[in-house]
Scaffold this active site. Structure first.
Site, PDB file in Angstrom:
ATOM      1  N   GLN A  61     -58.874 -11.294  40.499  1.00 44.98           N
ATOM      2  CA  GLN A  61     -59.822 -12.118  39.737  1.00 44.98           C
ATOM      3  C   GLN A  61     -59.450 -12.418  38.281  1.00 44.98           C
ATOM      4  O   GLN A  61     -59.612 -13.542  37.809  1.00 44.98           O
ATOM      5  CB  GLN A  61     -61.207 -11.456  39.759  1.00 44.98           C
TER       6      GLN A  61
ATOM      7  N   GLU B 257     -62.495  -4.237  38.001  1.00 46.00           N
ATOM      8  CA  GLU B 257     -63.669  -4.633  37.215  1.00 46.00           C
ATOM      9  C   GLU B 257     -64.523  -3.471  36.696  1.00 46.00           C
ATOM     10  O   GLU B 257     -64.698  -3.307  35.498  1.00 46.00           O
ATOM     11  CB  GLU B 257     -64.533  -5.553  38.090  1.00 46.00           C
TER      12      GLU B 257
ATOM     13  N   ASP C  71     -63.124  -8.557  34.592  1.00 48.58           N
ATOM     14  CA  ASP C  71     -62.142  -9.463  35.188  1.00 48.58           C
ATOM     15  C   ASP C  71     -62.215 -10.864  34.577  1.00 48.58           C
ATOM     16  O   ASP C  71     -61.299 -11.307  33.885  1.00 48.58           O
ATOM     17  CB  ASP C  71     -62.388  -9.574  36.697  1.00 48.58           C
TER      18      ASP C  71
ATOM     19  N   GLY D 160     -80.445  -8.291  19.818  1.00 52.79           N
ATOM     20  CA  GLY D 160     -80.448  -9.009  18.543  1.00 52.79           C
ATOM     21  C   GLY D 160     -81.454  -8.487  17.537  1.00 52.79           C
ATOM     22  O   GLY D 160     -81.637  -9.075  16.479  1.00 52.79           O
ATOM     23  N   GLY D 161     -82.145  -7.397  17.866  1.00 50.26           N
ATOM     24  CA  GLY D 161     -83.061  -6.812  16.894  1.00 50.26           C
ATOM     25  C   GLY D 161     -84.496  -7.281  17.051  1.00 50.26           C
ATOM     26  O   GLY D 161     -85.388  -6.793  16.365  1.00 50.26           O
TER      27      GLY D 161
HETATM   28  N1  COA Z   1     -42.964 -10.740  46.351  1.00 54.42           N
HETATM   29  C1  COA Z   1     -42.636  -9.444  46.457  1.00 54.42           C
HETATM   30  N2  COA Z   1     -43.391  -8.449  45.969  1.00 54.42           N
HETATM   31  C2  COA Z   1     -44.543  -8.787  45.358  1.00 54.42           C
HETATM   32  C3  COA Z   1     -44.952 -10.116  45.201  1.00 54.42           C
HETATM   33  C4  COA Z   1     -44.110 -11.132  45.730  1.00 54.42           C
HETATM   34  N3  COA Z   1     -44.402 -12.424  45.635  1.00 54.42           N
HETATM   35  N4  COA Z   1     -46.133 -10.137  44.546  1.00 54.42           N
HETATM   36  C5  COA Z   1     -46.439  -8.862  44.304  1.00 54.42           C
HETATM   37  N5  COA Z   1     -45.497  -8.043  44.781  1.00 54.42           N
HETATM   38  C6  COA Z   1     -45.433  -6.583  44.728  1.00 54.42           C
HETATM   39  C7  COA Z   1     -45.320  -6.069  43.321  1.00 54.42           C
HETATM   40  O1  COA Z   1     -44.008  -6.209  42.844  1.00 54.42           O
HETATM   41  C8  COA Z   1     -45.727  -4.621  43.523  1.00 54.42           C
HETATM   42  O2  COA Z   1     -44.654  -3.873  44.013  1.00 54.42           O
HETATM   43  P1  COA Z   1     -44.129  -2.494  43.331  1.00 54.42           P
HETATM   44  O3  COA Z   1     -45.337  -1.661  43.057  1.00 54.42           O
HETATM   45  O4  COA Z   1     -43.256  -1.937  44.395  1.00 54.42           O
HETATM   46  O5  COA Z   1     -43.420  -2.819  42.102  1.00 54.42           O
HETATM   47  C9  COA Z   1     -46.737  -4.709  44.662  1.00 54.42           C
HETATM   48  O6  COA Z   1     -46.625  -6.032  45.173  1.00 54.42           O
HETATM   49  C10 COA Z   1     -48.159  -4.441  44.308  1.00 54.42           C
HETATM   50  O7  COA Z   1     -48.544  -5.089  43.118  1.00 54.42           O
HETATM   51  P2  COA Z   1     -49.746  -4.477  42.263  1.00 54.42           P
HETATM   52  O8  COA Z   1     -50.023  -5.329  41.107  1.00 54.42           O
HETATM   53  O9  COA Z   1     -49.435  -3.039  41.978  1.00 54.42           O
HETATM   54  O10 COA Z   1     -50.951  -4.591  43.288  1.00 54.42           O
HETATM   55  P3  COA Z   1     -51.989  -3.468  43.731  1.00 54.42           P
HETATM   56  O11 COA Z   1     -52.782  -4.072  44.826  1.00 54.42           O
HETATM   57  O12 COA Z   1     -51.360  -2.170  44.016  1.00 54.42           O
HETATM   58  O13 COA Z   1     -52.916  -3.271  42.443  1.00 54.42           O
HETATM   59  C11 COA Z   1     -54.405  -4.044  40.713  1.00 54.42           C
HETATM   60  C12 COA Z   1     -53.882  -4.232  42.149  1.00 54.42           C
HETATM   61  C13 COA Z   1     -55.337  -5.183  40.412  1.00 54.42           C
HETATM   62  C14 COA Z   1     -55.155  -2.729  40.601  1.00 54.42           C
HETATM   63  C15 COA Z   1     -53.214  -4.033  39.745  1.00 54.42           C
HETATM   64  O14 COA Z   1     -52.454  -5.188  39.959  1.00 54.42           O
HETATM   65  C16 COA Z   1     -53.610  -3.943  38.294  1.00 54.42           C
HETATM   66  O15 COA Z   1     -53.982  -2.898  37.779  1.00 54.42           O
HETATM   67  N6  COA Z   1     -53.514  -5.071  37.560  1.00 54.42           N
HETATM   68  C17 COA Z   1     -53.761  -5.144  36.145  1.00 54.42           C
HETATM   69  C18 COA Z   1     -55.220  -5.117  35.819  1.00 54.42           C
HETATM   70  C19 COA Z   1     -55.994  -6.177  36.534  1.00 54.42           C
HETATM   71  O16 COA Z   1     -55.747  -7.356  36.417  1.00 54.42           O
HETATM   72  N7  COA Z   1     -57.033  -5.714  37.251  1.00 54.42           N
HETATM   73  C20 COA Z   1     -58.055  -6.570  37.752  1.00 54.42           C
HETATM   74  C21 COA Z   1     -57.715  -7.312  38.925  1.00 54.42           C
HETATM   75  S1  COA Z   1     -59.038  -8.439  39.201  1.00 54.42           S
END
Ligand code: COA
Length: 499
Positions: free
Chosen positions: A90, A212, A241, A320-321
């Site tokens: 998001q 979030e 988000d 806002g008070g």
């Molecule tokens: N091709 C190959 N690999 C891909 C890819 C693509 N097109 N797109 C994503 N990936 C891989 C990433 O490289 C990563 O691999 P690695 O961990 O081996 O390096 C893997 O997919 C997972 O990515 P990640 O971002 O860790 O996803 P997740 O599902 O584990 O975590 C979140 C999701 C949201 C918790 C995390 O991305 C995060 O903390 N983001 C920052 C904060 C944020 O925006 N949070 C709110 C989201 S609404």
């Protein structure tokens, strides 16, 4: 439209820095000439500083001539800006959707076969992208790339060279693990802005993954939301988000603006904790006020309940008070949304007393001043509620607004979806989608008179892969075949997956 962008446009963008540096040197030369011509007079007259924009943005020391096309018909605010959208879920998608609405060409890179995880989350129509996905990814193009495949890397490199901004919200370190470090990107394209959402900024929690509600809690919102005698609460508005996505969008357009002057990109980071705290700013204000005495506008002050050492939860008190409460209207509590937010704002105390049938409270010293009213807020709001319960929330709103008393009817999502005025302004929009049919979405909440938003449906997974490879990146047919045959753009076959 960004989608029709040709190579010619990309080329003319690439020429921009040369123009800018020429302009810079001619401005310097002009400045030298001027100072040589006027010695004494300059010392007497105060110097008026010209706006930075005048010197830099036009590139030749002047603004472009005002367009003579009708407003709304001279392109969009971000026409010509191309975004490499590496976002998911998001926060990041909120940001890039806004940029797309302002006219940027947003190319969403998704993992082959899977795509943004939200495509398949909270699904309501079998086989169709979820509303979670469609409502956050309008006006974008989708290309599937395995970013860890050498041929995928080749396509990504080409995208980095041809885009202005890379936006990502992967977990900490994920972009680096793909080999896309800042140094690598900056070397390939020194003009590239790299914008990231992370859960936390540098510090003890920087490696944590964040969603979030984690951000709402870590940013101070949850500890200050809810009732004093209940647990902390998260809010329905996605301040972690979507709120951080909004912050990031502002960072990106500011960086684009700075790049006009400097010619180089920069990193833009928005931590969700910081974004939430920014929105909970008034609660940090109250934290510091506590050192100087109780927070008199909080209900607990009037109720004689002592304050602790941290900003307490304030229920529905106004930030806002001015004392405020949510009061029942006709139909409550059976109708869960038959309520109105009522503020006993000091300047309209007289009209409030008249409306509720307590005209003597206007002059009675027990009620006439805000200070006198503070210990009696419960009793006062009970009296106002007796009045609001005789009418629907809309009737209360009409009666109050007629005498300039601001009130807020509690609108359900059903009422918002059906509200004609929101449809008329494009804040609520009906969109057609090839696999799910018609659905409602929230359009661009920011209205501009010369950059009109048209909401277009979200892309299917990989819908624009061919178009981007050829029309945007200029790969020849043989190269496209080579990349495709390598498997870098498609989901691994089942037997490969199992192995
Ligand atoms: N091709 C190959 N690999 C891909 C890819 C693509 N097109 N797109 C994503 N990936 C891989 C990433 O490289 C990563 O691999 P690695 O961990 O081996 O390096 C893997 O997919 C997972 O990515 P990640 O971002 O860790 O996803 P997740 O599902 O584990 O975590 C979140 C999701 C949201 C918790 C995390 O991305 C995060 O903390 N983001 C920052 C904060 C944020 O925006 N949070 C709110 C989201 S609404």
């Amino acid at each position: 439209m960004a989608k029709k962008k040709s190579k010619t446009k990309a080329r003319s963008k690439a020429k921009a820095p040369a123009k800018a540096s020429k302009a810079k040197s001619s401005t310097k030369a002009a400045a030298k000439k001027t100072s040589a011509r006027k010695p004494a007079a300059a010392a007497q007259k105060p110097k008026i500083k010209k706006s930075v924009f005048k010197k830099s943005a036009g590139g030749n020391g002047a603004h472009p001539r005002p367009s003579n096309k009708p407003f709304g018909q001279d392109g969009k605010a971000l026409s010509g800006v191309r975004i490499l959208d590496f976002t998911h879920v998001q926060s990041g998608p909120t940001c890039t959707q806004l940029l797309a609405w302002f006219g940027a060409d947003v190319i969403k890179v998704e993992r082959p076969g899977v795509g943004d995880i939200t495509r398949g989350q909270l699904m309501d129509v079998k086989g169709a992208d979820s509303l979670y996905f469609t409502m956050l990814n309008h006006n974008k193009r989708s290309i599937t790339i395995d970013s860890k495949h050498p041929q995928g890397k080749r396509v990504l490199d080409a995208l980095i060279k041809s885009c202005d901004v890379l936006v990502e919200n992967f977990a900490p370190g994920a972009l680096d693990r793909m080999g896309l470090t800042w140094d690598y990107i900056h070397k390939l394209n020194p003009r590239m802005i790299v914008a990231s959402v992370k859960g936390f900024g540098p510090g003890p929690y920087e490696d944590c993954k964040v969603y979030e509600n984690v951000a709402q809690c870590a940013g101070g919102s949850a500890s200050t939301t809810g009732f004093r005698d209940g647990p902390p609460l998260v809010t329905g508005a996605q301040i972690g988000d979507s709120g951080t996505g909004l912050h990031l969008a502002l960072g990106i357009v500011s960086a684009l603006y700075q790049r006009i002057r400097t010619g180089r990109g920069q990193k833009v980071l928005c931590a969700m904790q910081d974004g939430v705290l920014n929105l909970a700013r008034v609660k940090l204000r109250d934290q510091q006020r506590l050192a100087h005495g109780p927070l008199t506008e909080y209900s607990q002050y009037g109720e004689g309940i002592p304050f602790g050492d941290a900003t307490p939860r304030a229920g529905n008190d106004s930030g806002g008070g001015q004392p405020g409460r949510i009061l029942k209207c006709l139909g409550a509590p059976e109708d869960p949304n038959a309520y109105i937010y009522f503020i006993t704002q000091a300047p309209v105390w007289g009209p409030i007393c008249d409306l509720i049938g307590e005209p003597t409270w206007k002059t009675d010293p027990e009620y006439a001043t805000p200070r006198a009213r503070l210990p009696k807020l419960n009793q006062i709001f009970e009296r106002i509620e007796q009045w609001t319960m005789t009418m629907t929330k809309f009737e209360v709103m009409n009666a109050c607004n007629a005498v300039d008393i601001p009130v807020g009817p509690i609108l359900s999502m059903k009422e918002i979806a059906e509200e004609k005025s929101l449809r008329d302004t494009g804040t609520v929009v009906e969109v057609d989608h090839p696999t799910r049919g018609k659905y409602l979405t929230v359009g661009n909440p920011i209205k501009m008179s010369d950059s009109i938003t048209e909401v277009e449906r979200s892309p299917l997974l990989g819908e624009h892969t061919d178009e981007i490879l050829t029309a945007v990146l200029g790969f020849k047919a043989a190269e496209v075949d080579e990349i495709k045959n390598s498997g870098a753009l498609s989901a691994p076959k089942k037997e490969e997956k199992a192995a």
